[in-house]
Design a protein around this motif. Structure first.
Motif, PDB file in Angstrom:
ATOM      1  N   ASN A  76       0.755  -1.158  -0.044  1.00 13.66           N
ATOM      2  CA  ASN A  76      -0.046  -0.070  -0.152  1.00 13.66           C
ATOM      3  C   ASN A  76       0.765   1.142   0.167  1.00 13.66           C
ATOM      4  O   ASN A  76       0.430   2.338   0.690  1.00 13.66           O
ATOM      5  N   VAL A  77       1.947   1.251  -0.798  1.00 11.32           N
ATOM      6  CA  VAL A  77       2.856   2.440  -1.029  1.00 11.32           C
ATOM      7  C   VAL A  77       2.614   3.116  -2.365  1.00 11.32           C
ATOM      8  O   VAL A  77       2.482   2.122  -3.483  1.00 11.32           O
ATOM      9  N   ASN A  78       2.200   4.239  -2.356  1.00 15.96           N
ATOM     10  CA  ASN A  78       2.184   4.724  -3.698  1.00 15.96           C
ATOM     11  C   ASN A  78       3.418   4.912  -4.581  1.00 15.96           C
ATOM     12  O   ASN A  78       4.399   5.535  -4.036  1.00 15.96           O
ATOM     13  N   VAL A  79       3.227   4.480  -5.805  1.00 10.60           N
ATOM     14  CA  VAL A  79       4.366   4.518  -6.500  1.00 10.60           C
ATOM     15  C   VAL A  79       4.165   5.293  -7.722  1.00 10.60           C
ATOM     16  O   VAL A  79       3.429   5.106  -8.366  1.00 10.60           O
ATOM     17  N   ILE A  80       5.335   6.106  -7.891  1.00 15.07           N
ATOM     18  CA  ILE A  80       5.306   6.936  -9.233  1.00 15.07           C
ATOM     19  C   ILE A  80       6.148   6.268 -10.247  1.00 15.07           C
ATOM     20  O   ILE A  80       7.448   5.905  -9.987  1.00 15.07           O
ATOM     21  N   GLY A  81       5.626   5.495 -11.310  1.00 12.68           N
ATOM     22  CA  GLY A  81       6.504   4.913 -12.466  1.00 12.68           C
ATOM     23  C   GLY A  81       6.311   3.413 -12.417  1.00 12.68           C
ATOM     24  O   GLY A  81       5.227   2.889 -11.710  1.00 12.68           O
ATOM     25  N   PRO A  82       7.028   2.526 -12.994  1.00 12.46           N
ATOM     26  CA  PRO A  82       8.269   3.165 -13.720  1.00 12.46           C
ATOM     27  C   PRO A  82       8.172   3.942 -14.861  1.00 12.46           C
ATOM     28  O   PRO A  82       7.236   3.872 -15.699  1.00 12.46           O
ATOM     29  N   VAL A  83       9.136   4.704 -14.861  1.00 13.60           N
ATOM     30  CA  VAL A  83       9.580   5.677 -16.135  1.00 13.60           C
ATOM     31  C   VAL A  83      10.724   5.535 -16.699  1.00 13.60           C
ATOM     32  O   VAL A  83      11.552   5.450 -15.877  1.00 13.60           O
ATOM     33  N   ALA A  84      10.729   5.850 -18.014  1.00 11.41           N
ATOM     34  CA  ALA A  84      11.881   5.965 -18.889  1.00 11.41           C
ATOM     35  C   ALA A  84      12.569   7.370 -18.627  1.00 11.41           C
ATOM     36  O   ALA A  84      12.079   8.252 -18.646  1.00 11.41           O
ATOM     37  N   LEU A  85      13.794   7.448 -18.197  1.00 11.91           N
ATOM     38  CA  LEU A  85      14.511   8.705 -17.859  1.00 11.91           C
ATOM     39  C   LEU A  85      15.599   9.023 -18.873  1.00 11.91           C
ATOM     40  O   LEU A  85      16.305   9.936 -18.645  1.00 11.91           O
ATOM     41  N   GLY A  86      15.808   8.071 -19.906  1.00 12.64           N
ATOM     42  CA  GLY A  86      16.853   8.419 -20.952  1.00 12.64           C
ATOM     43  C   GLY A  86      18.025   7.575 -20.500  1.00 12.64           C
ATOM     44  O   GLY A  86      18.232   7.231 -19.436  1.00 12.64           O
ATOM     45  N   GLY A  87      18.716   7.065 -21.595  1.00 14.07           N
ATOM     46  CA  GLY A  87      19.767   6.232 -21.454  1.00 14.07           C
ATOM     47  C   GLY A  87      19.482   5.055 -20.918  1.00 14.07           C
ATOM     48  O   GLY A  87      18.530   4.372 -21.232  1.00 14.07           O
ATOM     49  N   ARG A  88      20.304   4.472 -19.991  1.00 15.55           N
ATOM     50  CA  ARG A  88      19.765   3.147 -19.283  1.00 15.55           C
ATOM     51  C   ARG A  88      18.776   3.290 -18.122  1.00 15.55           C
ATOM     52  O   ARG A  88      18.377   2.379 -17.765  1.00 15.55           O
TER      53      ARG A  88
END
Length: 191
Positions: free
Chosen positions: A115-127
Protein backbone atom coordinates in the motif's frame (compact mmCIF):
# COMPACT_ATOMS: atom_id res chain seq x y z
CA UNK A 1 43.29 23.85 -10.75
CA UNK A 2 44.40 20.86 -8.74
CA UNK A 3 44.69 17.54 -10.59
CA UNK A 4 41.87 15.06 -9.94
CA UNK A 5 42.60 11.33 -9.74
CA UNK A 6 42.12 9.70 -13.13
CA UNK A 7 42.12 6.09 -11.94
CA UNK A 8 39.73 4.42 -9.53
CA UNK A 9 38.79 6.44 -6.45
CA UNK A 10 40.04 5.17 -3.09
CA UNK A 11 36.47 4.49 -1.94
CA UNK A 12 34.71 1.24 -2.85
CA UNK A 13 31.16 2.43 -2.33
CA UNK A 14 28.83 3.17 0.57
CA UNK A 15 29.64 1.81 4.02
CA UNK A 16 26.36 3.19 5.35
CA UNK A 17 23.91 6.00 4.83
CA UNK A 18 22.57 7.39 8.12
CA UNK A 19 19.10 8.97 8.23
CA UNK A 20 16.81 10.23 10.97
CA UNK A 21 13.43 8.84 11.98
CA UNK A 22 11.02 9.72 14.77
CA UNK A 23 9.16 6.41 14.39
CA UNK A 24 11.61 3.52 14.44
CA UNK A 25 8.99 0.72 14.48
CA UNK A 26 7.34 2.12 11.30
CA UNK A 27 10.76 2.55 9.69
CA UNK A 28 11.73 -1.02 10.58
CA UNK A 29 8.49 -2.36 9.12
CA UNK A 30 8.88 -0.35 5.93
CA UNK A 31 12.46 -1.31 5.13
CA UNK A 32 12.05 -5.01 6.03
CA UNK A 33 8.66 -5.52 4.31
CA UNK A 34 8.57 -3.00 1.48
CA UNK A 35 12.23 -3.06 0.42
CA UNK A 36 12.93 -6.53 1.84
CA UNK A 37 16.09 -5.47 3.67
CA UNK A 38 17.24 -7.37 6.72
CA UNK A 39 17.69 -5.68 10.10
CA UNK A 40 21.29 -6.59 10.99
CA UNK A 41 22.41 -4.46 13.95
CA UNK A 42 20.74 -2.55 16.80
CA UNK A 43 22.51 -0.32 19.28
CA UNK A 44 22.44 2.85 21.39
CA UNK A 45 24.86 5.71 20.76
CA UNK A 46 26.10 7.83 23.68
CA UNK A 47 26.47 11.53 22.99
CA UNK A 48 29.98 12.99 22.82
CA UNK A 49 30.81 16.65 22.23
CA UNK A 50 32.55 17.87 19.07
CA UNK A 51 32.11 14.74 16.95
CA UNK A 52 29.34 16.07 14.71
CA UNK A 53 26.97 13.37 15.86
CA UNK A 54 23.29 13.79 16.75
CA UNK A 55 22.68 16.19 19.67
CA UNK A 56 20.86 13.59 21.81
CA UNK A 57 22.21 11.04 24.26
CA UNK A 58 21.65 7.31 24.04
CA UNK A 59 19.92 7.36 20.63
CA UNK A 60 18.85 4.15 18.96
CA UNK A 61 20.92 3.53 15.79
CA UNK A 62 19.63 0.58 13.73
CA UNK A 63 21.23 -0.85 10.60
CA UNK A 64 19.73 -2.66 7.59
CA UNK A 65 21.55 -4.69 4.93
CA UNK A 66 20.86 -2.97 1.59
CA UNK A 67 22.92 -5.50 -0.38
CA UNK A 68 26.44 -5.77 -1.74
CA UNK A 69 28.02 -5.27 1.69
CA UNK A 70 26.42 -1.83 2.23
CA UNK A 71 24.28 -0.63 5.12
CA UNK A 72 21.35 1.74 5.59
CA UNK A 73 21.06 3.18 9.10
CA UNK A 74 18.54 5.22 11.08
CA UNK A 75 18.92 7.30 14.23
CA UNK A 76 15.70 7.57 16.25
CA UNK A 77 15.19 11.26 17.16
CA UNK A 78 12.50 12.52 19.53
CA UNK A 79 9.04 13.01 18.04
CA UNK A 80 7.73 16.49 17.27
CA UNK A 81 10.84 17.96 15.63
CA UNK A 82 10.59 19.93 12.37
CA UNK A 83 10.99 17.86 9.20
CA UNK A 84 13.91 18.49 6.86
CA UNK A 85 13.21 20.07 3.48
CA UNK A 86 14.79 17.86 0.81
CA UNK A 87 14.53 20.63 -1.78
CA UNK A 88 16.85 23.11 -0.04
CA UNK A 89 20.64 23.20 -0.33
CA UNK A 90 22.26 20.88 2.17
CA UNK A 91 19.30 18.50 2.20
CA UNK A 92 19.39 15.08 0.62
CA UNK A 93 17.07 15.14 -2.39
CA UNK A 94 16.57 11.36 -2.67
CA UNK A 95 18.24 7.96 -2.43
CA UNK A 96 18.32 5.70 -5.50
CA UNK A 97 18.75 1.97 -4.97
CA UNK A 98 19.98 -0.01 -7.97
CA UNK A 99 17.85 -3.08 -8.67
CA UNK A 100 19.00 -5.70 -11.18
CA UNK A 101 16.62 -5.79 -14.19
CA UNK A 102 15.38 -9.30 -13.42
CA UNK A 103 14.22 -8.21 -9.92
CA UNK A 104 12.92 -4.71 -10.76
CA UNK A 105 9.28 -5.44 -11.67
CA UNK A 106 8.80 -7.88 -8.77
CA UNK A 107 10.15 -5.39 -6.25
CA UNK A 108 7.87 -2.64 -7.56
CA UNK A 109 4.91 -5.00 -7.25
CA UNK A 110 5.94 -5.77 -3.66
CA UNK A 111 6.14 -2.05 -2.84
CA UNK A 112 2.64 -1.52 -4.28
CA UNK A 113 1.34 -4.59 -2.40
CA UNK A 114 2.40 -2.87 0.85
CA UNK A 115 0.00 0.00 0.00
CA UNK A 116 2.81 2.40 -0.91
CA UNK A 117 2.03 4.89 -3.68
CA UNK A 118 4.54 4.38 -6.51
CA UNK A 119 5.23 6.79 -9.36
CA UNK A 120 6.52 4.85 -12.35
CA UNK A 121 8.38 3.02 -13.60
CA UNK A 122 9.33 5.76 -16.01
CA UNK A 123 12.01 5.91 -18.69
CA UNK A 124 14.47 8.73 -17.94
CA UNK A 125 16.72 8.37 -20.98
CA UNK A 126 19.81 6.27 -21.51
CA UNK A 127 19.87 3.25 -19.25
CA UNK A 128 17.66 4.80 -16.58
CA UNK A 129 14.30 3.31 -15.65
CA UNK A 130 13.06 4.46 -12.26
CA UNK A 131 10.17 4.23 -9.83
CA UNK A 132 9.69 6.69 -6.95
CA UNK A 133 7.95 6.62 -3.56
CA UNK A 134 8.37 7.87 0.02
CA UNK A 135 9.26 6.06 3.23
CA UNK A 136 7.35 6.79 6.48
CA UNK A 137 9.85 9.56 7.31
CA UNK A 138 9.21 11.49 4.10
CA UNK A 139 12.47 10.34 2.49
CA UNK A 140 12.08 10.13 -1.28
CA UNK A 141 13.31 6.78 -2.57
CA UNK A 142 14.04 5.63 -6.09
CA UNK A 143 14.37 2.15 -7.50
CA UNK A 144 16.64 2.39 -10.55
CA UNK A 145 17.44 -0.19 -13.20
CA UNK A 146 18.39 -0.54 -16.83
CA UNK A 147 16.48 -1.93 -19.77
CA UNK A 148 19.58 -2.10 -22.00
CA UNK A 149 20.34 -5.52 -23.47
CA UNK A 150 24.00 -5.24 -22.40
CA UNK A 151 23.85 -3.07 -19.29
CA UNK A 152 27.50 -2.97 -18.18
CA UNK A 153 28.31 -1.37 -14.83
CA UNK A 154 26.41 1.41 -13.11
CA UNK A 155 29.21 3.99 -13.37
CA UNK A 156 30.13 3.08 -16.94
CA UNK A 157 26.47 3.36 -17.95
CA UNK A 158 26.47 7.12 -17.33
CA UNK A 159 29.55 7.93 -19.42
CA UNK A 160 28.81 10.54 -22.09
CA UNK A 161 30.28 11.51 -25.39
CA UNK A 162 32.57 14.55 -25.34
CA UNK A 163 29.94 16.47 -27.30
CA UNK A 164 27.19 15.75 -24.71
CA UNK A 165 29.42 16.63 -21.76
CA UNK A 166 30.82 19.76 -23.43
CA UNK A 167 27.32 21.05 -24.21
CA UNK A 168 26.31 20.76 -20.56
CA UNK A 169 29.58 22.10 -19.08
CA UNK A 170 29.32 25.17 -21.32
CA UNK A 171 26.08 26.05 -19.51
CA UNK A 172 28.05 26.15 -16.22
CA UNK A 173 31.36 27.71 -17.29
CA UNK A 174 31.95 30.62 -19.70
CA UNK A 175 35.68 29.96 -19.97
CA UNK A 176 36.56 27.35 -22.67
CA UNK A 177 39.75 26.41 -20.76
CA UNK A 178 37.73 25.49 -17.70
CA UNK A 179 35.37 23.40 -19.83
CA UNK A 180 38.36 21.65 -21.43
CA UNK A 181 39.90 21.04 -18.02
CA UNK A 182 36.80 19.28 -16.72
CA UNK A 183 36.43 17.29 -19.94
CA UNK A 184 40.03 16.10 -19.52
CA UNK A 185 39.12 14.78 -16.04
CA UNK A 186 36.08 12.79 -17.19
CA UNK A 187 36.03 9.29 -18.62
CA UNK A 188 34.21 9.82 -21.90
CA UNK A 189 32.34 7.42 -24.13
CA UNK A 190 34.02 7.05 -27.50
CA UNK A 191 31.70 6.54 -30.43
Amino acid sequence: MKQILKNSPPTRGIDHLAFVTDDLPATMGFYTKVLQMKLVHVRRVPFEMDRGQPPYDNLRHYFFDMGHDQLLAFFEYPQGLDKQNRDLPGGMQHVAFYVPPEKFDDLIENVKAQNVNVIGPVALGGRFWSAYFYDPNGIRLELATTRLSTPGGIVESVYQSEEEARKELETLFDDPETVDYWLSQMPLKHQ
